[in-house]
Design an enzyme around this catalytic site. Structure first.
Site, PDB file in Angstrom:
ATOM      1  N   CYS A   1       0.822  -1.220   0.000  1.00 49.53           N
ATOM      2  CA  CYS A   1       0.000   0.000   0.000  1.00 49.53           C
ATOM      3  C   CYS A   1       0.848   1.259   0.000  1.00 49.53           C
ATOM      4  CB  CYS A   1      -0.937   0.002   1.201  1.00 49.53           C
ATOM      5  SG  CYS A   1      -0.117   0.322   2.781  1.00 49.53           S
TER       6      CYS A   1
ATOM      7  N   LEU B   1       7.980  21.983  19.212  1.00 52.50           N
ATOM      8  CA  LEU B   1       7.275  21.506  20.400  1.00 52.50           C
ATOM      9  C   LEU B   1       8.233  20.625  21.189  1.00 52.50           C
ATOM     10  CD1 LEU B   1       4.622  21.064  22.017  1.00 52.50           C
ATOM     11  CD2 LEU B   1       4.186  19.101  20.534  1.00 52.50           C
TER      12      LEU B   1
ATOM     13  N   GLU C   1     -15.062 -20.042  -4.498  1.00 51.94           N
ATOM     14  CA  GLU C   1     -15.982 -18.911  -4.453  1.00 51.94           C
ATOM     15  C   GLU C   1     -17.134 -19.025  -3.449  1.00 51.94           C
ATOM     16  OE1 GLU C   1     -16.210 -17.064  -8.748  1.00 51.94           O
ATOM     17  OE2 GLU C   1     -16.758 -19.167  -8.773  1.00 51.94           O
TER      18      GLU C   1
HETATM   19  C1  LIG Z   1      -1.774   4.149   8.440  1.00 51.75           C
HETATM   20  C2  LIG Z   1      -1.870   5.208   9.501  1.00 51.75           C
HETATM   21  C3  LIG Z   1      -2.918   5.146  10.390  1.00 51.75           C
HETATM   22  C4  LIG Z   1      -3.017   6.111  11.383  1.00 51.75           C
HETATM   23  N1  LIG Z   1      -4.084   6.050  12.231  1.00 51.75           N
HETATM   24  C5  LIG Z   1      -4.202   6.993  13.192  1.00 51.75           C
HETATM   25  C6  LIG Z   1      -5.305   6.961  14.098  1.00 51.75           C
HETATM   26  O1  LIG Z   1      -6.186   6.096  14.016  1.00 51.75           O
HETATM   27  N2  LIG Z   1      -5.368   7.925  15.029  1.00 51.75           N
HETATM   28  C7  LIG Z   1      -4.419   8.899  15.142  1.00 51.75           C
HETATM   29  O2  LIG Z   1      -4.514   9.713  16.037  1.00 51.75           O
HETATM   30  N3  LIG Z   1      -3.385   8.944  14.313  1.00 51.75           N
HETATM   31  C8  LIG Z   1      -3.252   8.027  13.334  1.00 51.75           C
HETATM   32  N4  LIG Z   1      -2.210   8.113  12.469  1.00 51.75           N
HETATM   33  C9  LIG Z   1      -1.291   9.232  12.573  1.00 51.75           C
HETATM   34  C10 LIG Z   1      -0.091   8.866  13.425  1.00 51.75           C
HETATM   35  O3  LIG Z   1      -0.525   8.607  14.736  1.00 51.75           O
HETATM   36  C11 LIG Z   1       0.945   9.979  13.459  1.00 51.75           C
HETATM   37  O4  LIG Z   1       0.521  10.956  14.343  1.00 51.75           O
HETATM   38  C12 LIG Z   1       1.181  10.689  12.198  1.00 51.75           C
HETATM   39  O5  LIG Z   1       1.491   9.722  11.219  1.00 51.75           O
HETATM   40  C13 LIG Z   1       2.308  11.700  12.359  1.00 51.75           C
HETATM   41  O6  LIG Z   1       3.502  10.994  12.467  1.00 51.75           O
HETATM   42  P1  LIG Z   1       4.852  11.509  13.127  1.00 51.75           P
HETATM   43  O7  LIG Z   1       4.770  11.477  14.568  1.00 51.75           O
HETATM   44  O8  LIG Z   1       5.897  10.708  12.488  1.00 51.75           O
HETATM   45  O9  LIG Z   1       4.915  13.016  12.729  1.00 51.75           O
HETATM   46  P2  LIG Z   1       5.638  13.664  11.520  1.00 51.75           P
HETATM   47  O10 LIG Z   1       5.038  13.161  10.276  1.00 51.75           O
HETATM   48  O11 LIG Z   1       7.098  13.582  11.702  1.00 51.75           O
HETATM   49  O12 LIG Z   1       5.204  15.166  11.759  1.00 51.75           O
HETATM   50  C14 LIG Z   1       3.922  15.650  11.508  1.00 51.75           C
HETATM   51  C15 LIG Z   1       4.014  17.172  11.490  1.00 51.75           C
HETATM   52  O13 LIG Z   1       4.328  17.625  12.785  1.00 51.75           O
HETATM   53  C16 LIG Z   1       5.528  18.390  12.774  1.00 51.75           C
HETATM   54  N5  LIG Z   1       6.254  18.061  14.006  1.00 51.75           N
HETATM   55  C17 LIG Z   1       6.540  16.841  14.481  1.00 51.75           C
HETATM   56  N6  LIG Z   1       7.170  16.953  15.671  1.00 51.75           N
HETATM   57  C18 LIG Z   1       7.289  18.260  15.928  1.00 51.75           C
HETATM   58  C19 LIG Z   1       7.844  19.004  16.996  1.00 51.75           C
HETATM   59  N7  LIG Z   1       8.365  18.418  18.029  1.00 51.75           N
HETATM   60  N8  LIG Z   1       7.789  20.336  16.916  1.00 51.75           N
HETATM   61  C20 LIG Z   1       7.245  20.962  15.854  1.00 51.75           C
HETATM   62  N9  LIG Z   1       6.688  20.322  14.822  1.00 51.75           N
HETATM   63  C21 LIG Z   1       6.716  18.985  14.860  1.00 51.75           C
HETATM   64  C22 LIG Z   1       6.270  17.952  11.533  1.00 51.75           C
HETATM   65  O14 LIG Z   1       7.109  18.954  11.061  1.00 51.75           O
HETATM   66  C23 LIG Z   1       5.107  17.688  10.577  1.00 51.75           C
HETATM   67  O15 LIG Z   1       4.657  18.878  10.011  1.00 51.75           O
HETATM   68  C24 LIG Z   1      -2.067   7.153  11.477  1.00 51.75           C
HETATM   69  C25 LIG Z   1      -1.010   7.208  10.585  1.00 51.75           C
HETATM   70  C26 LIG Z   1      -0.903   6.255   9.603  1.00 51.75           C
HETATM   71  C27 LIG Z   1       0.248   6.322   8.659  1.00 51.75           C
HETATM   72  S1  FES Z   2       3.270  -1.422   2.187  1.00 55.17           S
HETATM   73 FE1  FES Z   2       1.455  -1.352   3.340  1.00 55.17          FE
HETATM   74  S2  FES Z   2       2.194  -0.756   5.267  1.00 55.17           S
HETATM   75 FE2  FES Z   2       3.911  -0.565   4.012  1.00 55.17          FE
END
Ligand SMILES: Cc1cc2nc3c(=O)[nH]c(=O)nc-3n(C[C@H](O)[C@H](O)[C@H](O)COP(=O)(O)OP(=O)(O)OC[C@H]3O[C@@H](n4cnc5c(N)ncnc54)[C@H](O)[C@@H]3O)c2cc1C
Ligand code: FES
Ligand code: FES
Length: 1282
Positions: free
Chosen positions: A44, A355, A1213
């Site tokens: 995916c 943050l 099926e």
């Molecule tokens: C398949 C999938 C399912 C998900 N399902 C859910 C769900 O059900 N519920 C849910 O709540 N979330 C869900 N998420 C979101 C997940 O929980 C993450 O919060 C999200 O992917 C952000 O990831 P990250 O922490 O790596 O942040 P990043 O992607 O690294 O950052 C997100 C943003 O925040 C900024 N940032 C990060 N840290 C800081 C900091 N310390 N100071 C300033 N800016 C900052 C970054 O610059 C960016 O703009 C899902 C994500 C995926 C991929």
């Molecule tokens: S290919 Fe689906 S989670 Fe990475």
């Protein structure tokens, strides 16, 4: 990364050093393409399926430990890996050295069918075991929440891993279960015998990775230049949790897993009253995304993303958390509240601020906290609405001192119910507060019909229902403390406990082979899938795992963004100037025919003048790499002039009279006259949405040009011969120049028959033109957009019935949405009509089938091929008859079921329904149906907000093609001088185990062990003109052909064997060779001449019928629409099974796919005909949490089938249709809720029965309040029912 810009990490113990690493490169592509480690799969590309799971290990200097955690390699940029050790499926074991027990177990337990999900499953559990060598079953369940499987139904996967587990609950020989020998040896592999863990197989964490990390220099990310990119996840200061006397300060870079773990610890160690906020937070974290995502996602990232679907903000804001923010100006503290979020994706923080941490305060003795979320699926799914609620009550009273209520998912930003919170302050906690609160909330929270994701009325209802749940929760607390005179009525209590996800388990029975059968004869025994070990170790090769051919190019399709338009111009000039771009192709570049001919229907490969759907292929960009091709494809400019009419739905097609020909009718008896004699007549309809195949491996191929116009195509196709024909046609060469090779498919389900042929033709044209190999590999979103899936159906029925439930007449009209071209739609409609009687003898029955032409991508074959739609609509009619007669549904089914030994279907095919009757009786008995029905009625009387339902249905499913010429099979057996046997046949291995069964059959006939027989691939050059692997007919046709080929071989060898009875197989073969006996034999199966005369409406449509019965029980939460599958029992007549383990696997997997079809899988199209659901984030297939905790499958004993190989029956099926037992059980549960609410008990429920549909059908005061807020003139809806 070090200051010298060197990125250093380890992969499977090997050091990797990258200079100037690309910050956009993800680990999955690095592993697969740069390192050739193709065991890690990409399915995916968005974190939603777990196929790419790997283990990361890193040194944690804060507490001097080494952390091991599972992540999605598709989301992990390689630049974050400095100092990290990566372990992939290849790193833990292999068939060449030693298998890791995790790999061995999943294979032995039949947990690998197509195998595409298997390496990801293996790595999730391997990582768990690295951290916890003796996990509980719950640990294993949680470890797998982020891993999807489209084939198995999960139960065998879970069962395989029981072996590592401390729980002693499994039905196992080790626990005294009298199974007669070891479970594993018996083939069903439930044995909880300790798997042999060998710590020496664990890769040692590289000692010199125990260092620190520094920050990279200037970089490009997402196309923008950034002076500094900080990977917060590796800054120790941001990763600490600091406890103070007011609460905890959580570093912004703490992962959600870290937070969860800490919360789990603290709620058990600290007093309950202090940690209520943490408990509520845990409640959210437990179902938030998956283990892999929680291991990567940070608290800061979740908050700063400012995405209202993300769950943390609502609960943290309700708890009045504060944010510590730093910049070069110093530190400042911000409250985390509604003002922090200014728009979608935007906060008040400046771009130069970081943050640092979030402070989460303790709660006090009279503070009560709850968090709620409701999503499409209970796990690995974004919430529709999430909420955090905190109520502070004045001590020793029931008066509200303070209230803080937040909602996410109701608009672009986090929302506080400000006036509700303000006005209710000082109110006493009772019914009046509830009524006032609901009224206030309606003003505070208005979900716009244009809300992202749609479902406004449902979201509005959830807003109220979450508040109602809060009301009950707090009331319970206050009555416990004797400060409230109000009481929670006992029948309301069940509303307060969320559904618990459980570990599925099941009982399986099957007919063991007779004692007289030779122990070396594998037919009838539950042999493991022949490639399971390769699949579990990542060695199994899928088309995109093939190494790059020298000079290989990549092709990406340019697709239409308009649903109906004339193509005015195509401008590829910008694309052609882009780096790496080699060519742009369109219709004019096809040297042969630009048409795909399927029977009499043609479809353009490239749109020539006009487009008829969004997603139609207009052109293709060929470039040196996939990234270059993708970027360039986006810059091809197509100018359109829109055409009218344009429409998408069945209803619109009916009003435009836009239908494909032929329309079909089947009739038995005199329907119109019978209506006059019926005591009652009802009319109704049922709409069934479509379904995406969601095979884990997306469609694709590699086309390799050869000399003299030759083309080799390595393709994931269920119909290699058709692909060959089309490629030859497009190239303008004869078929003998084109060879298609199919090693295996990572799932097909009917979706890799038609469109893959078009894609192959386009790719081959590109390869021929460039004179270089070209690869095409659709991304998930492209695949979902271009290839389409199962047809939506609208069934309208009129039924005449009597008081005892006997149906005397039924008149059914089926409309399917065929999309823009005919494809297989008319055959699918025919199958729906041929299955419209399901197992019922309705003496006067008429069905009319119409395929609608709309401006959507063309719908195509999908497992069941119209059967599930045909069956569901008659089942809907039966369900309604029972409801109106006030009779138990199973009684109505019984009175209408075929029962005479000599029965005729409505298309006048003779059959005996004995197998179905036996399955039905056995199913009801094994499911303890009667007893459970009574318990359900009792449960429903005792609970207002939870209801249960149960449904049992019989099944009669026709096997084989109703186009008789398709019922043929061919095989080739070659024996080499060392005695080894190479089999070939025309079927394709897509997880169903056709190769395993073919080898079992060959082993029986040749009397040699399975281990010396192998099947390499399906190849059009070896077996010409093979029919598709479809219609549940694969084993029937291939099996007979293999048997024929092997019997021929044995007849040739017989004289040698007779002459030298003392010799071994190999000696006989050598002797035969010297005697110039051919050691190569072909086999052929000429199947039955099935056909239907559609003028007369009669014919032997099928070779025979597979029968079965299924009973499912569900429970629904009437306040949220959530549902839980409780138990399913299936009894299936598969004749004499060739391989009971594979057949059980097909039944379980088929059922779970059907469960998805009828309950959670919902495709959404925009009003402009654009598919919105293009990946696992929007489109939910069943995950582990959807599988009934009790899932029993029994193969009918003493069953036979004279028509098919060794008395077996096709099974691929039929079980899909059983998913509708869950649908009708849900419908029954909703009826019970409606009864309590005093609303009409009969109602229309469309499929799938999503949480939204369930909730809105459970009409009550909350739904009425929400619908009263619907604006009179609606703005553009988010999606339409097509
Ligand atoms: C398949 C999938 C399912 C998900 N399902 C859910 C769900 O059900 N519920 C849910 O709540 N979330 C869900 N998420 C979101 C997940 O929980 C993450 O919060 C999200 O992917 C952000 O990831 P990250 O922490 O790596 O942040 P990043 O992607 O690294 O950052 C997100 C943003 O925040 C900024 N940032 C990060 N840290 C800081 C900091 N310390 N100071 C300033 N800016 C900052 C970054 O610059 C960016 O703009 C899902 C994500 C995926 C991929
Ligand atoms: S290919 Fe689906 S989670 Fe990475
Ligand atoms: S075996 Fe799991 S997706 Fe095929």
């Amino acid at each position: 990364m070090s200051p010298s810009n060197l990125l250093v990490f380890f992969v499977n113990g090997k050091k990797v050093v990258e200079k100037n690493a690309d910050p956009e490169e993800m680990l999955v592509s690095y592993l697969r393409r740069r390192m050739g480690l193709t065991g890690t799969k990409s399915s995916c590309g968005s974190g939603g399926c777990g196929a790419c799971t790997v283990m990361l290990s890193r040194y944690e200097p804060l507490d001097n430990t080494i952390l091991h955690y599972a992540v999605n390699a598709c989301l992990q940029p390689i630049v974050t890996l400095h100092g990290v050790a990566v372990v992939t499926v290849e790193g833990i074991g292999s068939t060449k050295t030693k298998l890791h027990p995790v790999q061995e177990r999943i294979a032995l337990a039949h947990g690998s069918q197509c195998g595409f999900c298997t390496p990801g499953m293996v790595m999730s559990v391997y990582t768990l075991l690295r951290n916890k060598p003796r996990p509980s079953m719950e640990d294993i369940r949680q470890a797998l929440t982020g891993n999807l499987c489209r084939c198995t139904g999960y139960r065998p996967i879970i069962d395989g891993f029981r072996a590592f587990c401390i729980d002693q609950s499994s039905q196992c020989c080790q626990n005294g279960a009298a199974t007669g020998g070891c479970c594993v040896e018996n083939g069903m592999a439930q044995c909880s015998l300790q798997a042999d863990m060998d710590p020496s197989q664990h890769l040692i964490f590289p000692p010199h990775l125990m260092g620190q990390i520094t920050v990279p220099g200037p970089q490009m990310l997402k196309g923008e230049h950034h002076d500094v990119i900080i990977y917060a996840g590796r800054i120790s200061e941001l990763r600490t949790l600091t406890w103070t006397n007011t609460g905890v300060s959580v570093g912004a870079a703490c992962t959600l897993s870290q937070l969860k773990e800490e919360m789990e610890r603290v709620v058990t160690e600290e007093p309950e009253e202090k940690t209520r906020g943490f408990t509520a937070l845990l409640n959210t974290l437990n179902t938030l995304a998956s283990t892999q995502i929680r291991n990567m996602a940070t608290v800061g990232g979740n908050i700063i993303s400012a995405n209202p679907k993300y769950d943390l903000s609502s609960i943290l804001a309700a708890l009045r958390c504060t944010l510590n923010v730093a910049s070069t100006d110093g530190l400042r503290t911000l409250p985390l509240n509604e003002e922090f979020y200014v728009d979608f994706g935007k906060t008040v923080m400046r771009s130069d601020e970081v943050l640092m941490s979030v402070h989460i305060p303790y709660t006090t003795a009279w503070e009560f906290v709850w968090s709620f979320r409701q999503a499409q699926r209970r796990e690995l799914s974004f919430s529709y609405v999430n909420s955090g609620m905190v109520v502070r009550i004045r001590e020793d009273t029931d008066e509200v001192e303070h209230l803080n209520i937040y909602y996410g998912g109701t608009g672009a930003t986090l929302l506080r119910a400000t006036s509700t919170c303000h006005t209710l302050q000082g109110r006493r906690w009772g019914e009046e507060l509830l009524a006032e609160g609901c009224g206030l909330l309606q003003l505070d929270v208005r979900v716009s019909p244009a809300v992202h994701g749609g479902r406004a009325e449902y979201r509005q209802t959830l807003v109220l229902c979450f508040f109602y749940k809060l009301y009950l929760h707090v009331l319970l607390q206050l009555t416990d403390r004797n400060v409230s005179v109000n009481r929670v009525p006992p029948e309301f209590l069940s509303a307060l406990t969320p559904f618990k996800n459980e570990v599925p388990h099941g009982h399986h029975t099957y007919q063991v082979v007779p004692d007289s059968q030779s122990s070396s004869d594998p037919v009838g025994r539950p042999s493991m899938h022949q490639a399971a070990l390769q699949q579990a170790t990542g060695e199994a090769c899928y088309y995109d795992d093939l190494p790059q051919v020298k000079g290989e190019l990549f092709v990406v399709m340019v697709t239409s963004t308009r649903a109906h338009a004339k193509i005015s111009a195509i401008d590829q000039s910008e694309a052609l100037l882009m780096p790496g771009v080699v060519d742009f192709l369109s219709a004019a570049d096809v040297p042969g025919s630009n048409r795909r001919l399927w029977f009499s229907d043609t479809e353009e490969l490239f749109a020539e003048e006009e487009v008829v759907c969004v997603g139609q292929i207009i052109g293709a960009v060929v470039a040196e790499s996939r990234e270059q091709a993708r970027r360039a494809a986006q810059s091809v400019r197509v100018t359109y002039s829109d055409l009218l009419p344009v429409f998408y739905t069945i209803e619109e097609a009916i009003s435009h009279q836009s239908f494909f020909e032929p329309q079909r009718t089947l009739q038995r008896g005199d329907v119109d006259t019978a209506f006059l004699t019926a005591q009652h007549v009802l009319e109704g309809q049922m709409y069934m949405g479509g379904q995406e195949h969601f095979y884990m491996e997306t469609q694709g191929l590699i086309a390799v040009p050869g000399e003299n116009g030759e083309m080799d195509v390595f393709v994931a196709s269920q119909h290699a011969a058709f692909t060959q024909e089309l490629v030859a046609g497009a190239l303008g060469v004869s078929s003998n120049k084109v060879t298609c090779h199919v090693k295996r498919l990572g799932g097909g389900f009917g979706g890799k028959v038609m469109k893959i042929a078009s894609l192959s033709a386009i790719t081959a044209v590109a390869a021929a033109k460039a004179g270089r190999a070209v690869r095409c590999c659709l991304q998930r979103g492209e695949d979902m957009l271009i290839t389409s899936g199962r047809h939506p159906f609208l069934g309208k029925y009129k039924v005449g019935y009597n008081d005892d439930g006997t149906i005397v007449a039924a008149d059914m009209t089926y409309y399917s949405n065929g999309g823009c071209t005919l494809d297989e739609s008319s055959f699918i409609m025919e199958k729906a009509l041929l299955h419209m009687d399901n197992g019922y003898k309705i003496p006067n029955l008429r069905g009319h089938g119409v395929v609608c032409r709309t401006h959507l991508p063309s719908y195509t074959a999908f497992r069941g091929f119209g059967g599930p739609q045909g069956a569901a609509i008659i089942e809907s009619a039966v369900h309604e008859v029972a409801a109106r007669c006030g009779l138990p549904a199973e009684k109505v089914r019984e009175v209408n079921m075929y029962s005479e030994e000599v029965s005729y279907t409505h298309h006048r095919q003779l059959f005996s329904p004995r197998g179905m009757q036996r399955c039905w009786a056995e199913c009801l008995q094994k499911a303890a149906y009667q007893h459970r029905l009574e318990s359900i009625q009792e449960f429903n009387r005792a609970n207002r907000w939870r209801k249960r339902g149960i449904c049992a249905m019989p099944l009669k499913f026709g096997v084989g093609f109703s186009k008789g010429f398709y019922n043929q099979g061919a095989a080739l057996v070659n024996v080499f001088k060392d005695g080894s046997v190479l089999l070939a046949h025309g079927g394709t291995e897509m997880g169903q185990g056709i190769n395993t069964k073919a080898i079992q059959i060959a082993s029986r006939v040749l009397k040699v062990p399975m281990s010396i027989i192998s099947i390499k691939e399906t190849c059009t050059g070896t077996i010409p003109n093979a029919t598709p692997s479809a219609a549940s007919f694969g084993t029937d046709s291939v099996g007979m052909a293999v048997k024929d080929a092997c019997e021929k071989m044995m007849r040739r060898l017989e004289p040698v064997m007779k002459k030298h009875p003392e010799c071994t197989w190999t000696q006989w073969i050598i002797e035969a060779y010297y005697q110039k006996i051919s050691l190569s034999a072909t086999g052929f199966f000429m199947g039955p001449p099935t056909s239907v005369d559609w003028e007369k409406g009669e014919g032997e449509a099928y070779y025979y019928f597979t029968f079965g019965a299924c009973c499912s029980e569900v429970e629904i939460d009437c306040l949220t629409g959530d549902h839980k599958n409780i138990r399913t029992d299936i009894v299936m007549d598969v004749g004499k099974s060739i391989n009971p383990a594979l057949d059980v696997g097909q039944i379980e997997g088929g059922f779970v796919q059907g469960l998805g079809l009828y309950t959670i899988e919902e495709l959404q199209f925009s009003p402009e005909g654009v598919l919105r659901t293009r990946g696992p984030s929007q489109y939910k297939v069943p995950a582990l949490c959807d599988v009934p905790p009790q899932f029993n499958v029994h193969l009918l004993a003493d069953a036979e089938n004279p028509y098919a190989v060794y008395m077996s029956k096709g099974i691929g099926e039929p079980p899909v249709s059983f998913g509708c037992t869950v649908f009708f059980a849900i419908k029954q549960a909703i009826s019970a809720a409606r009864r309590d609410a005093g609303v009409e008990e009969t109602f229309v429920l469309n499929s799938p029965a999503t949480a939204e549909r369930i909730r809105m059908a459970c009409e009550d005061q909350f739904t009425h309040m929400a619908s009263s807020m619907k604006p009179s003139s609606c703005c553009t809806p988010w999606s339409i029912n097509v």
